[in-house]
Motif scaffolding. Structure first.
Motif, short mmCIF file in Angstrom:
data_model
loop_
_atom_site.label_atom_id
_atom_site.label_comp_id
_atom_site.label_asym_id
_atom_site.label_seq_id
_atom_site.Cartn_x
_atom_site.Cartn_y
_atom_site.Cartn_z
N ASN A 41 0.73 -1.28 0.00
CA ASN A 41 0.12 -0.07 0.10
C ASN A 41 0.71 1.23 -0.02
N ASN A 42 1.97 1.40 0.62
CA ASN A 42 2.86 2.42 0.81
C ASN A 42 3.42 2.43 -0.72
N THR A 43 3.83 1.51 -1.37
CA THR A 43 4.54 1.72 -2.47
C THR A 43 3.44 2.04 -3.57
N LEU A 44 1.99 1.54 -3.41
CA LEU A 44 0.98 2.03 -4.39
C LEU A 44 0.81 3.44 -4.13
N LYS A 45 1.01 4.19 -2.96
CA LYS A 45 0.80 5.49 -2.62
C LYS A 45 1.99 6.38 -3.23
N LYS A 46 3.15 5.69 -3.14
CA LYS A 46 4.16 6.69 -4.04
C LYS A 46 4.00 6.55 -5.33
N ILE A 47 3.56 5.39 -5.80
CA ILE A 47 3.35 5.54 -7.56
C ILE A 47 2.34 6.75 -7.78
N ILE A 48 1.21 6.75 -7.00
CA ILE A 48 0.16 7.79 -7.39
C ILE A 48 0.66 9.17 -7.21
N THR A 49 1.39 9.32 -6.01
CA THR A 49 1.96 10.49 -5.63
C THR A 49 2.81 11.30 -6.70
N LYS A 50 3.75 10.30 -7.22
CA LYS A 50 4.74 10.49 -8.38
C LYS A 50 4.04 10.97 -9.87
N ASN A 51 2.92 10.13 -10.01
CA ASN A 51 2.51 10.18 -11.38
C ASN A 51 0.88 11.06 -11.39
N ASN A 52 0.44 11.69 -12.18
CA ASN A 52 -0.85 12.27 -12.47
C ASN A 52 -1.75 11.37 -13.54
N PHE A 53 -3.01 11.35 -12.78
CA PHE A 53 -3.96 10.69 -13.94
C PHE A 53 -4.14 11.41 -15.04
N LYS A 54 -4.22 10.87 -16.04
CA LYS A 54 -4.48 11.23 -17.46
C LYS A 54 -5.94 11.79 -17.74
N SER A 55 -6.63 11.36 -17.04
CA SER A 55 -8.00 12.03 -17.15
C SER A 55 -9.07 11.71 -15.71
N GLU A 56 -10.17 12.20 -15.81
CA GLU A 56 -11.13 11.97 -14.67
C GLU A 56 -11.51 10.36 -14.53
N GLN A 57 -11.67 9.85 -15.86
CA GLN A 57 -12.06 8.65 -15.93
C GLN A 57 -11.11 7.70 -15.28
N GLU A 58 -9.76 7.79 -15.65
CA GLU A 58 -8.69 7.23 -14.98
C GLU A 58 -8.60 7.26 -13.37
N GLU A 59 -8.96 8.32 -13.14
CA GLU A 59 -8.89 8.73 -11.57
C GLU A 59 -9.95 7.96 -10.98
N ILE A 60 -11.20 7.96 -11.44
CA ILE A 60 -12.45 7.18 -11.04
C ILE A 60 -12.00 5.62 -11.00
N LEU A 61 -11.57 5.17 -12.08
CA LEU A 61 -11.12 3.77 -12.05
C LEU A 61 -10.19 3.39 -10.96
N PHE A 62 -9.23 4.15 -10.71
CA PHE A 62 -8.45 3.49 -9.77
C PHE A 62 -8.95 3.53 -8.32
N PHE A 63 -9.79 4.49 -8.14
CA PHE A 63 -10.27 4.81 -6.65
C PHE A 63 -11.51 3.89 -6.58
N LYS A 64 -12.14 3.37 -7.59
CA LYS A 64 -13.46 2.62 -7.52
C LYS A 64 -12.94 1.10 -7.52
N GLU A 65 -12.00 0.96 -8.57
CA GLU A 65 -11.82 -0.63 -8.76
C GLU A 65 -10.45 -1.26 -8.22
N ILE A 66 -9.24 -0.07 -8.53
CA ILE A 66 -8.04 -0.61 -8.06
C ILE A 66 -7.42 -0.52 -6.61
#
Length: 282
Positions: A41-66
């Protein structure tokens, strides 16, 4: 970013599967699982912190399913750890009452979150922009107070609720399995009908151990909730055989230089030949 997260989740699932295979004690198993999940989970947080979502759809997908796939594992093992640590000493009646009370607690969460539960389970998406985009929370949605204490860069108002739903499904399965085990023990202590024909395992112990590990890995008993130790004890009981140090035997099987799944391969070959035999009488 997606490939990194996919690999991270795959590695996490693999490590958890290994822990389930190698550790019988539930409390110890939960401790080890929580340890590796926190790292992931800590590694996952670092990945998200260092990278921006390309779209709102990608952000929704991450927080809803991944993300809930990671968080739900932490919730599940932490909850099972607490349940087993608080388990009372007593007979079957006391334990059944305890596990049934835990099931009631799960139902209470379901009742409190019924509206969102229906939304999520039905596959609805019309409120995703409020539920699964960061900073889009609506105070009128009866948010849990913990949300205001979370890292807003790595949380939305409802991703934890999804994880809770996923975890509760597994917790319910675990509790129902524990109740089933108790019922089976009660039944075995009473005079129960037994087949007139006794089945004796006449193959080698190593072959039975290989089969046992294969069945456990496939998760064919109690929807995959049975521990390896439980399966081994069941096999020993029905076949009246002592499997001895089956874990050491498995290590020897795994270290084979030629065909490691010798018995499983033989089963496949034998069954295939039987199917191919046109004269076989069914």
């Amino acid at each position: 970013m997606n490939s990194k997260i996919t690999l991270l989740l795959s590695n996490l699932n693999e490590q958890i599967s290994f822990i389930d295979l190698e550790i019988d004690d539930t409390i110890h198993k939960c401790e080890k699982a929580i340890e590796i999940i926190l790292i992931s989970n800590n590694t996952l947080k670092k990945i998200i912190t260092k990278n921006n979502f390309k779209s709102e759809q990608e952000e929704i997908l991450f927080f809803k399913e991944i993300k809930p796939q990671f968080t739900s594992k932490l919730i599940y093992y932490n909850m099972i750890y607490k349940i087993e640590m608080k388990k009372p000493n007593g007979g079957h009646r006391i334990l059944k009452k305890y596990y049934n009370n835990e099931l009631i607690k799960l139902k209470a969460f379901f009742d409190n979150e019924l509206e969102f539960y229906k939304y999520y389970r039905s596959g609805s998406i019309y409120l995703d922009y409020k539920y699964f985009l960061r900073g889009k929370f609506d105070i009128k949605m009866s948010l849990d107070s913990y949300y205001f204490e979370t890292d807003r860069n790595f949380s939305t108002s409802h991703d934890f609720k999804v994880a809770k739903i996923l975890a509760n499904d597994l917790i319910q399965l675990y509790l129902e399995n524990q109740l089933l085990i108790i019922d089976n023990k009660d039944t075995s202590e009473k005079s129960q009908h037994k087949p007139n024909i006794k089945m004796t395992w006449t193959g080698s112990k190593v072959a039975l151990i290989e089969l046992m590990y294969a069945l456990h890995s496939e998760g064919v008993f109690n929807n995959g909730a049975s521990d390896l130790k439980d399966i081994a004890e069941y096999f020993e009981h029905i076949f009246e055989i002592d499997l001895g140090q089956y874990r050491r035997a498995f290590l020897e099987i795994r270290a084979r230089k030629s065909e490691r799944t010798k018995f499983i391969t033989a089963l496949n070959d034998t069954l295939t030949k039987r199917m191919d035999n046109s004269d076989e009488v069914i």
